[in-house]
Design an enzyme around this catalytic site. Structure first.
Site, PDB file in Angstrom:
ATOM      1  N   GLU A  72       1.069  -1.326   0.076  1.00 11.09           N
ATOM      2  CA  GLU A  72      -0.082  -0.329   0.121  1.00 11.09           C
ATOM      3  C   GLU A  72       0.961   1.583  -0.051  1.00 11.09           C
ATOM      4  OE1 GLU A  72      -2.062  -0.406   3.126  1.00 11.09           O
ATOM      5  OE2 GLU A  72      -4.349  -1.112   2.817  1.00 11.09           O
ATOM      6  N   LYS A 112       2.244   4.745   1.161  1.00 13.27           N
ATOM      7  CA  LYS A 112       1.829   4.740   2.918  1.00 13.27           C
ATOM      8  C   LYS A 112       1.955   6.532   3.069  1.00 13.27           C
ATOM      9  CE  LYS A 112       4.956   4.670   7.086  1.00 13.27           C
ATOM     10  NZ  LYS A 112       5.409   5.955   7.785  1.00 13.27           N
ATOM     11  N   ARG A 163      -2.345   9.272  11.438  1.00 16.45           N
ATOM     12  CA  ARG A 163      -3.429   8.597  12.176  1.00 16.45           C
ATOM     13  C   ARG A 163      -4.567   8.543  12.848  1.00 16.45           C
ATOM     14  NH1 ARG A 163      -1.490   2.345  13.000  1.00 16.45           N
ATOM     15  NH2 ARG A 163      -3.472   2.109  12.395  1.00 16.45           N
ATOM     16  N   ARG A 190      -3.973   7.821  16.996  1.00 17.83           N
ATOM     17  CA  ARG A 190      -3.153   7.110  17.319  1.00 17.83           C
ATOM     18  C   ARG A 190      -3.451   6.674  19.122  1.00 17.83           C
ATOM     19  NH1 ARG A 190       2.403   6.104  14.665  1.00 17.83           N
ATOM     20  NH2 ARG A 190       3.422   5.083  16.024  1.00 17.83           N
ATOM     21  N   GLU A 220      -5.797   6.852   8.036  1.00 18.89           N
ATOM     22  CA  GLU A 220      -4.625   8.219   8.344  1.00 18.89           C
ATOM     23  C   GLU A 220      -5.779   9.489   7.682  1.00 18.89           C
ATOM     24  OE1 GLU A 220      -1.885   8.003   9.163  1.00 18.89           O
ATOM     25  OE2 GLU A 220      -0.194   9.129   8.385  1.00 18.89           O
ATOM     26  N   ARG A 269       3.986  -3.907  17.723  1.00 18.39           N
ATOM     27  CA  ARG A 269       5.034  -3.109  16.223  1.00 18.39           C
ATOM     28  C   ARG A 269       5.262  -4.275  16.041  1.00 18.39           C
ATOM     29  NH1 ARG A 269       6.421   1.396  15.136  1.00 18.39           N
ATOM     30  NH2 ARG A 269       5.842   2.004  17.005  1.00 18.39           N
ATOM     31  N   LYS A 313       6.412  -1.237   7.137  1.00 25.35           N
ATOM     32  CA  LYS A 313       7.172   0.305   6.627  1.00 25.35           C
ATOM     33  C   LYS A 313       8.276   0.280   5.766  1.00 25.35           C
ATOM     34  CE  LYS A 313       8.465   2.561  10.550  1.00 25.35           C
ATOM     35  NZ  LYS A 313       8.546   3.331  11.815  1.00 25.35           N
TER      36      LYS A 313
HETATM   37  P1  AMP Z   1       5.652   5.656  11.801  1.00 25.76           P
HETATM   38  O1  AMP Z   1       4.620   6.362  11.859  1.00 25.76           O
HETATM   39  O2  AMP Z   1       7.156   5.670  10.570  1.00 25.76           O
HETATM   40  O3  AMP Z   1       5.899   4.529  12.123  1.00 25.76           O
HETATM   41  O4  AMP Z   1       4.734   4.849  10.380  1.00 25.76           O
HETATM   42  C1  AMP Z   1       3.632   4.050  10.892  1.00 25.76           C
HETATM   43  C2  AMP Z   1       2.584   4.561  10.271  1.00 25.76           C
HETATM   44  O5  AMP Z   1       2.428   4.824   9.246  1.00 25.76           O
HETATM   45  C3  AMP Z   1       1.013   4.338  10.844  1.00 25.76           C
HETATM   46  O6  AMP Z   1       0.751   4.415  11.880  1.00 25.76           O
HETATM   47  C4  AMP Z   1       0.133   5.193  10.163  1.00 25.76           C
HETATM   48  O7  AMP Z   1      -0.301   6.236  10.853  1.00 25.76           O
HETATM   49  C5  AMP Z   1       0.832   5.252   8.468  1.00 25.76           C
HETATM   50  N1  AMP Z   1       0.529   4.632   7.708  1.00 25.76           N
HETATM   51  C6  AMP Z   1       0.148   5.577   6.467  1.00 25.76           C
HETATM   52  N2  AMP Z   1      -0.265   4.850   5.914  1.00 25.76           N
HETATM   53  C7  AMP Z   1      -0.723   3.718   6.088  1.00 25.76           C
HETATM   54  C8  AMP Z   1      -0.929   1.912   5.499  1.00 25.76           C
HETATM   55  N3  AMP Z   1      -1.298   1.737   4.214  1.00 25.76           N
HETATM   56  N4  AMP Z   1      -0.960   1.571   6.118  1.00 25.76           N
HETATM   57  C9  AMP Z   1      -0.779   1.867   7.940  1.00 25.76           C
HETATM   58  N5  AMP Z   1      -0.882   2.306   8.045  1.00 25.76           N
HETATM   59  C10 AMP Z   1       0.024   3.747   7.380  1.00 25.76           C
END
Ligand code: AMP
Length: 598
Positions: free
Chosen positions: A277, A279, A284, A304, A333, A464, A470
């Site tokens: 998907e 990002k 969130r 979140r 998001e 997590r 990611k």
């Molecule tokens: P990070 O904040 O860098 O840990 O990345 C995870 C966050 O990316 C998640 O908590 C979401 O807020 C965001 N996110 C954006 N697009 C997506 C997606 N397609 N699936 C899951 N999380 C996503």
């Protein structure tokens, strides 16, 4: 249960270094919380929480369930003031602060005073439940856990003018009835600094131990309810079956599933296929939309951290009202967009996200749009245990319902999905090249990159785990000489793309890969202008370039490979920029590539 008993138990837990012993202490505390069954029967759990529920929260320094974003709204100064007042006429909040600076911990400070003699206004109003309150002396042992809970609940509810004074009065009333040990834990509880070594996992294990239920069933019940108190009570009164019957409730947030950093290589090695998907670079949101039997709908939006942000995001509420015809819990998001619907950087969302005032004005400046990528509940059915792809399918159905014939969705492709408002695009593939193309498209559309998800995985709140990854940002970058390129196709026919990258090897240049990812059309046009004068030879779409231009590229890893003359290949290279400050002689060498691989 007397609050003094709770304080004693908390002290024993605090003094215990061994984790297993701590669990045993907490387990005993939970098992003893309601004393005899008489006490238990007299408490109507539907109306007021039982001691067990309160104690399961207090022991973690919580007054309300984890899903409830109500706060006591007591700053340290309010707490110092209440302590000072209860400590006597000659003690001021300055003295409390001074002692705090000396001993470093509010519990210790509170435990150092003698309370009880104060008959100020608060002594009669404190405690919140009428005339028996405030008359007992400090440490008489008549303060109960449920009185503390009741007073703190009343205190949390105090709002408007005079509410700070009311809070101080109520808190003073409680301290005034405390012994040293009670005061120690009351002060810490009020300031959410329990610090007795009890984390969420401890309480989970203690519930399992106290009521003889499997720990993983407790864990699941906690995930759906986010309420340690309720789970403890159900475990005790209804056992495993009761726990298993606990469900999500629309309107009560659950913890968000989280992602780890990871690579495409690992994802494809571990799963047969990866769900890929975009990002989205936003914040969130968890959307709870409830439609009651009489057709009235209510939408609540949570962050979140399960904080309610509904009022700050009217677009999300409007979206839900327009798009949802069933009760649902969706995960996604919220992204800020410009007038062309293109995403704006994360900082723009922040201008809207927790806003309490002037929301309408802020909305004029920054528009937000939700994109949902998961669905936890639809119309009475919990989906946490369904595989990711099935949940996404449900999500698609829910969002498409408003304007589409669900049968037509059977053969829908990702491109069709792009037309469904609010739905994330999800591809399932085992082809690294396709993933690379999705990554390029995501970057080109102005998003952050890609998420890789295990298509078969359940939704694990608060985890997590490895099921969501990611894509790892590039740790190291390489400066490579551009030695070739290919003319594009279709709308890109007049642009050079797919650039061949080389590194220095003595006086020669050896190839290490090709980069096509991370370049917008605008950038391609610029790069074509830059490189076209250096074309040395052309063969069909392929061109050789004189070594003049240096690109900085990121990559996922370096592999040995017969494809390129260096013997190495950059895995998932992506274009980061032109190093116009560097000549080919300053580009990275084969030796550095070898070192980075080692
Ligand atoms: P990070 O904040 O860098 O840990 O990345 C995870 C966050 O990316 C998640 O908590 C979401 O807020 C965001 N996110 C954006 N697009 C997506 C997606 N397609 N699936 C899951 N999380 C996503």
């Amino acid at each position: 249960m007397e609050f003094a008993t709770f304080a004693d138990r908390a002290a024993a837990i605090e003094a215990e270094p061994a984790d297993l012993e701590i669990i045993a202490h907490v387990s005993d505390l939970l098992a003893d919380a309601d004393g005899d069954s008489e006490e238990r029967r007299s408490a109507d759990s539907a109306v007021e929480p039982q001691n067990l529920e309160i104690v399961a929260r207090f022991v973690q320094g919580r007054v309300v369930p984890a899903w409830d974003s109500t706060t006591l709204d007591i700053g340290p100064t309010t707490c110092y003031e209440a302590i000072a007042r209860a400590a006597g006429t000659n003690v001021g909040s300055d003295d409390v602060e001074e002692r705090l600076a000396e001993v470093g911990e509010i519990g210790e400070v509170a435990a150092g005073y003698e309370f009880g003699g104060q008959q100020g206004l608060g002594a009669f109003t404190g405690g919140g439940s009428g005339d028996e309150v405030g008359t007992g002396g400090a440490g008489d042992g008549d303060l109960t856990v449920s009185e503390v809970h009741e007073t703190l609940t009343e205190l949390a509810a105090a709002e408007g003018s005079g509410s700070q004074d009311r809070k101080i009065d109520l808190l003073f009333g409680l301290f005034n009835r405390c012994s040293s040990e009670e005061a120690r834990y009351l002060a810490r509880l009020v300031l959410s600094e329990m610090r007795i070594g009890v984390g969420e996992g401890t309480v989970r294990d203690a519930i399992a131990e106290a009521f003889d239920v499997p720990v993983e069933r407790v864990e699941r019940a906690l995930q759906v309810s986010n309420d340690y108190g309720q789970v403890a009570r159900v475990a005790r009164d209804e056992g495993r079956e009761g726990l298993d019957a606990m469900e999500l409730e629309v309107g009560r947030p659950v913890q968000a599933m989280l992602a780890q950093a990871g690579t495409v290589t690992d994802a494809l090695e571990e799963w047969e296929e990866a769900a890929v998907e975009w990002k989205y670079d936003g914040a969130r949101v968890q959307l709870h939309h409830r439609i009651d039997d009489d057709g009235t709908a209510e939408t609540r939006v949570f962050s979140r951290n399960m904080e309610e942000v509904t009022d700050a995001l009217p677009e999300v509420v409007e979206f839900a009202d327009g798009a949802l015809e069933e009760s649902a819990i969706l995960d996604g998001e919220v992204v800020a967009i410009d007038e062309n619907d293109d995403p704006l950087p994360f900082q723009e969302v922040l201008k809207r996200f927790r806003r309490k005032h002037d929301v309408a004005k802020a909305r004029e400046d920054v528009t937000v749009r939700p994109v949902f990528f998961d669905c936890l509940h639809v119309d009475g059915e919990d989906l946490l245990e369904e595989p990711l792809t099935a949940r996404h399918e449900r999500l698609r159905g829910v969002l498409a319902e408003a304007d589409e014939d669900p049968d037509a969705l059977e053969d829908a492709t990702v491109d069709d999905e792009a037309d469904i408002e609010g739905l994330s695009l999800l591809w399932t593939t085992d082809d690294p090249d396709e993933i690379e193309a999705i990554d390029a498209a995501a970057l080109e559309a102005g998003h952050e990159g890609i998420m890789l998800k295990d298509p078969d995985s359940a939704y694990s709140p608060g985890r997590r785990g490895k099921h969501w990854r990611k894509r790892k940002p590039d740790v190291e970058t390489l400066d490579c000489v551009v030695t070739g390129a290919e003319w594009g196709e279709g709308r890109r026919a007049t642009f050079l793309g797919t650039f061949e990258l080389s590194v220095r090897a003595g006086d020669d240049l050896e190839t290490v890969g090709k980069v096509a990812t991370g370049i917008t059309d605008e950038k391609l046009e610029e790069l074509t202008e830059l490189l076209e004068p250096h074309i040395a030879a052309e063969d069909g779409q392929e061109v050789d370039l004189e070594p003049e231009v240096v690109f900085e590229v990121g990559y996922e890893e370096i592999q040995t490979s017969p494809t390129y003359s260096s013997g190495y290949a950059l895995r998932f290279p992506r274009f980061l920029g032109v190093r116009s400050d560097k000549d080919p002689d300053d580009a990275d060498s084969l030796e550095r590539v070898e070192r980075l691989r080692a």
